[in-house]
Scaffold this active site. Structure first.
Site, PDB file in Angstrom:
ATOM      1  N   PHE A 115      32.950  -8.759  18.762  1.00  0.00           N
ATOM      2  CA  PHE A 115      31.510  -8.617  18.964  1.00  0.00           C
ATOM      3  C   PHE A 115      30.832  -9.978  19.040  1.00  0.00           C
ATOM      4  O   PHE A 115      29.980 -10.215  19.871  1.00  0.00           O
ATOM      5  CB  PHE A 115      30.934  -7.788  17.807  1.00  0.00           C
ATOM      6  CG  PHE A 115      29.462  -7.498  17.926  1.00  0.00           C
ATOM      7  CD1 PHE A 115      29.027  -6.301  18.473  1.00  0.00           C
ATOM      8  CD2 PHE A 115      28.521  -8.406  17.493  1.00  0.00           C
ATOM      9  CE1 PHE A 115      27.671  -6.024  18.577  1.00  0.00           C
ATOM     10  CE2 PHE A 115      27.166  -8.143  17.597  1.00  0.00           C
ATOM     11  CZ  PHE A 115      26.747  -6.941  18.148  1.00  0.00           C
ATOM     12  N   PRO A 150      30.113 -13.899  16.424  1.00  0.00           N
ATOM     13  CA  PRO A 150      30.174 -14.494  15.086  1.00  0.00           C
ATOM     14  C   PRO A 150      29.279 -13.754  14.090  1.00  0.00           C
ATOM     15  O   PRO A 150      28.308 -13.101  14.459  1.00  0.00           O
ATOM     16  CB  PRO A 150      29.666 -15.924  15.318  1.00  0.00           C
ATOM     17  CG  PRO A 150      28.767 -15.804  16.506  1.00  0.00           C
ATOM     18  CD  PRO A 150      29.372 -14.740  17.378  1.00  0.00           C
ATOM     19  N   ASP A 191      39.140   2.345  13.858  1.00  0.00           N
ATOM     20  CA  ASP A 191      39.594   0.970  13.617  1.00  0.00           C
ATOM     21  C   ASP A 191      39.637   0.663  12.125  1.00  0.00           C
ATOM     22  O   ASP A 191      39.195  -0.394  11.668  1.00  0.00           O
ATOM     23  CB  ASP A 191      38.684  -0.026  14.333  1.00  0.00           C
ATOM     24  CG  ASP A 191      39.331  -1.415  14.451  1.00  0.00           C
ATOM     25  OD1 ASP A 191      40.574  -1.494  14.389  1.00  0.00           O
ATOM     26  OD2 ASP A 191      38.593  -2.401  14.590  1.00  0.00           O
TER      27      ASP A 191
END
Length: 747
Positions: A474, A476, A588
């Site tokens: 996605f 930092p 996930d």
């Protein structure tokens, strides 16, 4: 002067034939006939006579304790001087290490104390002191600390720079509160401190030349040019901020005697090549070219006025002089004289003859006159005024540029605003947009806040690297502190992220349905221009894998704590599958996506790849397989079929990792390579299941279990197997929690 150079050259060569020493022990003396020579023979230290020039009453000279390159027959410029501002009138100078410290004795005045033992609080025995000349050119007075027996440096020449910068470890900057800068000679032959200094500015990353603390010249481009010859390095720490350099191998012949020399006129020279690096020798306080800085002068000076060297014939009445001349007072340099003239509206020029001191031309002068004396002077040249047409053209160009940039700025702001409106409109018109509106209005006490980019930038100190918590697909993740002191974790969408908007919207939509103590809480979001960010509660203990797979931190988790963590994950997963408003599959689950609060309570995070499906669906097939290899169930990895069983499989893998303290992708050996799941199965079959347990749990884990007989796992080998054909499904590598990034591959 020639005789003195020959004398020092002979002294410098003696080290080749005699047992030269680099050390002066306590009680030893160094006089005119002696010298210290570094261990490699490159650098020497001894007393040297410097001639200032020939005046009407004879040659003026003085003696200095000087450091120079051995074998330098010219001795036109030393590396370092111990007494540059206090010359010894005759050859009586003696360097000695005694009970008072380090000093130079002489017959014509008081001793020159280089270091006094009274200035240090270290407990030492004065008899252990010794002065050592190092190969680097650093002259070091050292002794032994009687309290701990350690060798300590009491004084060193590298802390007292003159006008020469040697390679590492000599520093230019600030070290432990001490300013280390270069100071020019007064003239090209007088070593006394001149009016110019060269220093390193750590704030602006600039080399700065000052004239009596007034900035004369600075540049940020110098290092890029110098790095072709010298390798410059900038060091910053709480106690030190400085610049140093080493020689780039295979460059020029002067590498044998490397040094940067800051000359009396403000030029920085690569000694040996005579290459002028700085342009400060051309600065006069008015020009702004080549790094020069302009400062305000009297109203009689116009923009563009400068000094030029001209040959003229003047009458004696045209000259007036100050009381401070260089013959009587060595405190003024030619730069000081120019500065005095510049600030006096009656002054037209300044004498350039260094032997006559500061003498000024007040005019008028007649270049054709023959009754005066002729010499070089520096004349101020008045620049011509600009005509009205050039002024008008400049104004028109300036206005055109202002209008053009204003228009471009407006169009860009308008385009960014439209993008924000479109994104928020798409977000609010999605099928689950009502959940976001509920949160914004404070439904059920959960208020989702829309933050401004300015607030988040301030909270993260401008996204400082010191605030970086981790990185993922996605983007930092940064730690931030809001105005009320609340610590938050801010996930910033990378502009080049391929996951990006899908996961961003997915987490916003799902957060309305996910309110549980074992799930990470989203506080709000930001959509402004190109910035898209999610703001979460901050969990100080980071992710579970940082504990389980760390040999020191895993000891903090005994069996009861690990069991509690596993139970908390299970509660959060049960909520997702059964008790949330819709059935949610995380897809996930792994230890890096389990975050721990201050009490080590687990919270499931990262819902960017989660999916919602109807309660009557037994399973869903997808063409887009995402997740992390080793945690995916066989039916999902091979055929793309996922359900709550997919998460349960991932949960089981995590349990094995928590209990065993080893990663799923570690290699284990029985009769073939195995992963953690296969290894656990083999141990079970052989009645040795307890061997899977983390050795650090041996004292806290109960040894008796009553468990149902498990089935053999589908994925058990550690080697690669053939991939099952899943048609046009995309095989992607995703992990969006921002703390880790894992590899997905069905094996």
């Amino acid at each position: 002067m020639f005789g003195s150079r020959v004398l020092v050259f002979i002294l410098g060569c003696l080290w080749l034939t005699e047992a030269a020493t680099n050390t002066l022990n306590h009680g030893d003396k160094l006089n005119l006939s002696d010298s210290l020579v570094s261990q490699n023979g490159a650098v020497s230290l001894g007393f040297h006579r410097q001639d200032y020039g020939r005046y009407w009453d004879g040659i003026v000279s003085g003696y200095y304790l000087a450091m120079y390159y051995t074998g330098d027959t010219s001795l036109n410029h030393s590396i370092w001087l111990a007494n540059r501002d206090d010359a010894i009138a005759d050859d009586s100078g003696v360097l000695i290490v005694d009970d008072t410290g380090l000093k130079i004795n002489r017959t014509d005045g008081n001793p020159i104390q280089l270091f006094s033992l009274q200035s240090t609080s270290i407990s030492i025995s004065s008899s252990d002191m010794k002065l050592v000349l190092h190969n680097s050119g650093n002259l070091v007075l050292q002794s032994t600390d009687t309290e701990n027996g350690e060798n300590v440096v009491l004084w060193q020449s590298f802390d007292h720079l003159t006008d020469t910068l040697l390679p590492e470890p000599m520093k230019l900057g600030v070290s432990h509160g001490r300013r280390m800068l270069l100071t020019s000679w007064l003239t090209d032959s007088i070593p006394a401190s001149g009016s110019l200094t060269l220093e390193w500015d750590p704030v602006g990353n600039l080399l700065v030349v000052r004239l009596r603390e007034r900035v004369l010249w600075s540049t940020g481009e110098l290092l890029s040019d110098l790095n072709k010859i010298y390798n410059f390095t900038y060091v910053s720490s709480p106690d030190e901020q400085y610049l140093h350099y080493t020689i780039a191998i295979g460059q020029f012949a002067f590498e044998e005697n490397p040094r940067l020399l800051f000359r009396h006129d403000g030029s920085l020279v690569l000694e040996g090549s005579r290459l002028n690096i700085t342009g400060s020798n051309t600065c006069d306080g008015n020009s702004t070219e080549n790094g020069c800085k302009r400062w305000e002068g009297p109203k009689c000076r116009n923009k563009g006025d400068k000094y030029e060297v001209r040959s003229i014939t003047i009458r004696p009445t045209d000259i007036y002089s100050t009381n401070n001349t260089l013959m009587g007072n060595f405190s003024l340099s030619i730069n000081d004289c120019k500065d005095i003239c510049w600030n006096d509206c009656n002054c037209l020029g300044v004498n350039a003859d260094r032997e006559l001191g500061c003498q000024f031309l007040s005019g008028p002068y007649d270049e054709g006159a023959l009754d005066g004396m002729s010499f070089q002077v520096i004349i101020r040249n008045r620049s011509k005024s600009k005509t009205w047409i050039w002024i008008l053209i400049s104004i028109v160009i300036a206005l055109t540029i202002i209008v053009l940039f204003s228009t471009l700025f407006y169009l860009r702001r308008r385009s960014r605003a439209r993008k924000e409106e479109k994104f928020l409109l798409d977000l609010m018109t999605s099928e689950d947009a009502s959940d976001i509106r509920e949160l914004q209005t404070g439904n059920k006490g959960h208020n989702l806040i829309i933050y401004t980019a300015e607030l988040i930038v301030s909270a993260t100190n401008g996204f400082s690297p010191e605030n970086l918590l981790g990185k993922g697909g996605f983007g930092p993740v940064f730690k931030g502190t809001l105005g009320d002191g609340l610590a938050v974790a801010i996930k910033r969408l990378s502009r080049g992220s391929t996951q990006g908007l899908v996961e961003f919207r997915n987490e916003l939509i799902l957060i309305a349905k996910l309110q549980h103590t074992n799930l990470v809480r989203l506080l709000g979001f930001c959509v402004q221009g190109d910035e898209k960010m999610l703001v979460y509660e901050y969990l100080p203990n980071k992710s579970l894998d940082s504990f389980i797979f760390d040999e020191s931190k895993k000891k903090l988790l005994d069996w009861d704590k690990r069991f509690s963590i596993i139970e908390g994950i299970a509660q959060g997963l049960l909520y997702l599958h059964k008790y949330s408003r819709l059935r949610i599959i995380h897809r996930d689950l792994k230890l890096s996506n389990i975050l721990l609060d201050e009490n080590l309570n687990p919270k499931i995070s990262d819902f960017g790849m989660a999916r919602i499906y109807k309660t009557n669906e037994a399973g869903t097939n997808t063409n887009r397989i995402v997740g992390t290899y080793g945690y995916m169930s066989p039916e999902y990895a091979m055929d793309g079929i996922f359900s709550e069983k997919s998460d349960v499989y991932s949960f089981g893998v995590m349990v094995l990792e928590v209990v065993g303290g080893r990663k799923n992708n570690s290699h284990f050996e029985f009769d073939r390579p195995l992963n953690l799941v296969g290894y656990a199965w083999e141990l079970w079959k052989h009645g040795a299941a307890l061997e899977l347990m983390d050795p650090s749990l041996s004292d806290s884990c109960p040894k008796q279990y009553q468990l149902p007989v498990p089935k053999q796992p589908a994925f058990s080998t550690g080697t690669r197997i053939a991939e099952t054909n899943v048609g046009d499904r995309e095989m992607e590598n995703y992990s969006v929690n921002g703390l880790t990034m894992s590899t997905m591959d069905a094996r």
